[in-house]
Scaffold this motif. Structure first.
Motif, PDB file in Angstrom:
ATOM      1  N   ASN A 127       0.799  -1.221   0.000  1.00 35.71           N
ATOM      2  CA  ASN A 127       0.000   0.000   0.000  1.00 35.71           C
ATOM      3  C   ASN A 127       0.835   1.277   0.000  1.00 35.71           C
ATOM      4  OD1 ASN A 127      -2.455  -1.435   0.086  1.00 35.71           O
ATOM      5  ND2 ASN A 127      -2.224  -1.743   2.299  1.00 35.71           N
ATOM      6  N   ALA A 128       2.154   1.140   0.124  1.00 37.18           N
ATOM      7  CA  ALA A 128       3.009   2.325   0.199  1.00 37.18           C
ATOM      8  C   ALA A 128       3.175   2.940  -1.186  1.00 37.18           C
ATOM      9  CB  ALA A 128       4.370   1.966   0.791  1.00 37.18           C
ATOM     10  N   SER A 129       3.121   4.256  -1.254  1.00 33.35           N
ATOM     11  CA  SER A 129       3.245   4.951  -2.532  1.00 33.35           C
ATOM     12  C   SER A 129       4.713   5.026  -2.938  1.00 33.35           C
ATOM     13  CB  SER A 129       2.660   6.359  -2.411  1.00 33.35           C
ATOM     14  OG  SER A 129       2.853   7.067  -3.600  1.00 33.35           O
ATOM     15  N   LYS A 130       4.986   4.722  -4.214  1.00 35.06           N
ATOM     16  CA  LYS A 130       6.356   4.798  -4.710  1.00 35.06           C
ATOM     17  C   LYS A 130       6.770   6.237  -5.006  1.00 35.06           C
ATOM     18  CE  LYS A 130       6.486   0.146  -6.642  1.00 35.06           C
ATOM     19  NZ  LYS A 130       6.687  -0.681  -7.851  1.00 35.06           N
ATOM     20  N   ALA A 131       5.785   7.145  -5.046  1.00 36.47           N
ATOM     21  CA  ALA A 131       6.076   8.575  -5.223  1.00 36.47           C
ATOM     22  C   ALA A 131       5.212   9.350  -4.234  1.00 36.47           C
ATOM     23  CB  ALA A 131       5.774   9.011  -6.645  1.00 36.47           C
ATOM     24  N   ALA A 132       5.814  10.292  -3.541  1.00 33.94           N
ATOM     25  CA  ALA A 132       5.061  11.060  -2.539  1.00 33.94           C
ATOM     26  C   ALA A 132       5.825  12.316  -2.165  1.00 33.94           C
ATOM     27  CB  ALA A 132       4.802  10.219  -1.287  1.00 33.94           C
ATOM     28  N   ILE A 133       5.065  13.336  -1.742  1.00 40.48           N
ATOM     29  CA  ILE A 133       5.639  14.571  -1.196  1.00 40.48           C
ATOM     30  C   ILE A 133       5.328  14.620   0.292  1.00 40.48           C
ATOM     31  CG2 ILE A 133       5.435  17.095  -1.128  1.00 40.48           C
ATOM     32  CD1 ILE A 133       4.919  17.115  -4.067  1.00 40.48           C
ATOM     33  N   LYS A 134       6.333  14.936   1.071  1.00 42.29           N
ATOM     34  CA  LYS A 134       6.131  15.139   2.512  1.00 42.29           C
ATOM     35  C   LYS A 134       6.134  16.645   2.777  1.00 42.29           C
ATOM     36  CE  LYS A 134       7.654  12.164   5.426  1.00 42.29           C
ATOM     37  NZ  LYS A 134       8.499  11.288   6.268  1.00 42.29           N
ATOM     38  N   VAL A 135       5.058  17.140   3.395  1.00 42.72           N
ATOM     39  CA  VAL A 135       4.934  18.567   3.701  1.00 42.72           C
ATOM     40  C   VAL A 135       5.360  18.752   5.156  1.00 42.72           C
ATOM     41  CG1 VAL A 135       3.444  20.593   3.611  1.00 42.72           C
ATOM     42  CG2 VAL A 135       2.981  18.662   2.108  1.00 42.72           C
ATOM     43  N   ASP A 136       6.598  19.180   5.344  1.00 39.82           N
ATOM     44  CA  ASP A 136       7.212  19.358   6.662  1.00 39.82           C
ATOM     45  C   ASP A 136       6.835  20.745   7.175  1.00 39.82           C
ATOM     46  OD1 ASP A 136       8.974  18.837   8.832  1.00 39.82           O
ATOM     47  OD2 ASP A 136      10.603  19.873   7.797  1.00 39.82           O
ATOM     48  N   THR A 137       5.907  20.789   8.149  1.00 41.24           N
ATOM     49  CA  THR A 137       5.208  22.041   8.463  1.00 41.24           C
ATOM     50  C   THR A 137       5.538  22.553   9.859  1.00 41.24           C
ATOM     51  OG1 THR A 137       3.394  21.233   7.086  1.00 41.24           O
ATOM     52  CG2 THR A 137       2.929  23.128   8.505  1.00 41.24           C
ATOM     53  N   ASN A 138       5.646  23.882   9.943  1.00 43.29           N
ATOM     54  CA  ASN A 138       5.906  24.554  11.212  1.00 43.29           C
ATOM     55  C   ASN A 138       4.922  25.709  11.366  1.00 43.29           C
ATOM     56  OD1 ASN A 138       7.302  25.270  13.603  1.00 43.29           O
ATOM     57  ND2 ASN A 138       8.445  26.819  12.488  1.00 43.29           N
ATOM     58  N   LEU A 139       4.184  25.729  12.466  1.00 39.82           N
ATOM     59  CA  LEU A 139       3.185  26.772  12.731  1.00 39.82           C
ATOM     60  C   LEU A 139       3.498  27.439  14.059  1.00 39.82           C
ATOM     61  CD1 LEU A 139       0.382  28.177  12.196  1.00 39.82           C
ATOM     62  CD2 LEU A 139      -0.640  26.280  13.487  1.00 39.82           C
TER      63      LEU A 139
END
Length: 426
Positions: A127-139
């Motif tokens: 089920n793991a995606s071979k392509a993905a973006i991780k949005v590393d967020t700071n608020l």
């Protein structure tokens, strides 16, 4: 969205100057996908009329290329370089002792496999995606300043730019366990930064005299003594030996049951079932912190850690209400352009929220963003005239006073009520 977009478009997207420009292409995508619904390519073409882009749906679809993706990414990076904060800080109750309070977490957006060379995902499992973006967020919760980095899906949270950030002395970090690193936390403490965190499972704990502490046994002893709360000074880690306050709070049965079910479900997904000790630990909330008791007492630490839920709500807002990660297309380049455009729209909407909603403690970001979407067509028409735009933004700020507040709850308190009442659990 105007001058800079046109400049960036000349670096590959625009080969011959015709009716399409960097500016009208960028604005068409941002405001097209800012609407309440996800438009088809025909809907995007109709949205372009507002920005002087008169193009057929087929013509627009052909412009979703690698060069278009690069343009949208560069415009997004330019937007992220801007620092925008609310003019009035949220400074209620337990927030006052800290000049800034930073919430950090990551959210992953799956991509088509064809984009693996650009944004590699984890892959491996079914089920793991071979392509993905991780949005590393700071608020930053007091001023509303938000920033994020786009990382490959396989990138480790603990090595992200947000995890390595240096903040002002006296500031407070409230972070997900993905950022847990005792060596880095020690450096932060030495710089005068504060943090509150859950304890990473498997981390060794010692008394101040150096004796190992079995947390399961300690919690069992607390129950035998009839204690639902406890606080002890301990050292955590073998190498770093970080001195912290360790705080215990027995969870309500309903909440403990939810945690156990979630842990079991995650274990099944990853074929790695939790141990009996980890399941037993679901009965307790255990935090570690370097904040002095004079700044935050035992209950206030749990109330403050609950503020971390705000960044989870922002991710939900992005995905459920702004459609991040959802597309009507199967074309990889269009999907990637759509993600960049939606992230730009998300930033734009957040900046508008900072003009009049953020300083309200009982704000509802969902209702605020709904209102902005309702007015997005009027907003789009103002983008070529600064004075008209400024006046429209003032109108939007006034509109936030009407129907953009959270409803009071009696059973499950919202974050605003918890801070106001200094109540960790309903």
């Amino acid at each position: 969205m105007t001058t800079k977009s046109n400049e960036l478009a000349k670096e590959g997207f625009i080969k011959r100057q015709r009716k399409i420009t960097g500016s009208n292409f960028v604005k068409t995508l941002i405001f097209g996908w800012m609407q309440y619904f996800t438009p088809s390519v025909e809907g995007l073409a109709r949205a372009g009329y507002t920005h002087g882009l008169k193009i057929s749906a087929q013509g627009l679809d052909k412009r979703f290329t690698q060069e278009a993706c690069e343009l949208m990414k560069r415009v997004l990076e330019t937007a992220l370089a801007q620092v925008v904060t609310a003019s009035v800080q949220v400074d209620a109750g337990i927030l006052k002792p800290f000049p800034a309070i930073y919430l950090a977490d990551c959210s992953t957006v799956a991509l088509p496999t064809e984009l693996e060379t650009i944004w590699p995902g984890v892959g491996g499992s079914e089920n793991a995606s071979k392509a993905a973006i991780k949005v590393d967020t700071n608020l930053e919760i007091k001023t509303g300043q938000i920033h994020f980095n786009l990382l490959p899906g396989r990138h480790s949270d603990s090595r992200s730019p947000v995890a390595e950030s240096v903040y002002e002395k006296g500031s407070l970090r409230i972070q997900d366990l993905g950022y847990f690193n005792l060596g880095r936390m020690k450096q932060q403490a030495e710089r005068g930064e504060y943090w509150i965190s859950r304890l990473q499972p498997g981390t060794q704990v010692f008394s101040m005299a150096g004796d190992p502490i079995n947390l399961s046994s300690h919690c069992l002893n607390l129950l035998k003594q009839g204690l639902m709360r406890n606080e002890i000074a301990v050292k955590v880690g073998v190498k770093e030996q970080l001195t912290v306050r360790m705080l215990f709070w027995k969870l309500p049965a309903e909440e403990a049951g939810r945690r156990r079910a979630k842990m079991l479900n995650n274990g099944r997904k990853h074929s790695r079932m939790p141990s009996e000790a980890n399941l037993a630990g679901c009965d307790w909330n255990i935090l570690i912190t370097n904040v002095e008791p004079e700044k935050l007492n035992h209950e206030d630490c749990f109330v403050m850690y609950g503020v971390r839920w705000q960044i989870e709500l922002i991710f939900k807002l992005w995905k459920s209400h702004s459609g991040l990660g959802h597309s009507r297309s199967e074309k990889p380049e269009r999907i990637l352009c759509e993600i960049y455009a939606k992230l730009l729209a998300i930033i734009f909407q957040h900046w508008i929220v900072l003009t009049g909603l953020w300083q309200k403690p009982d704000r509802s970001l969902v209702k605020g963003n709904q209102m902005i979407k309702e007015q997005s067509s009027g907003l789009a028409k103002c983008m070529n005239d600064l004075e008209t735009l400024a006046n429209f933004l003032k109108e939007l700020a006034d509109r936030f006073d009407h129907g953009c507040s959270m409803n009071k709850r009696k059973k499950t308190l919202n974050t605003c009520q918890r801070i106001e009442l200094r109540c960790a659990y309903a």
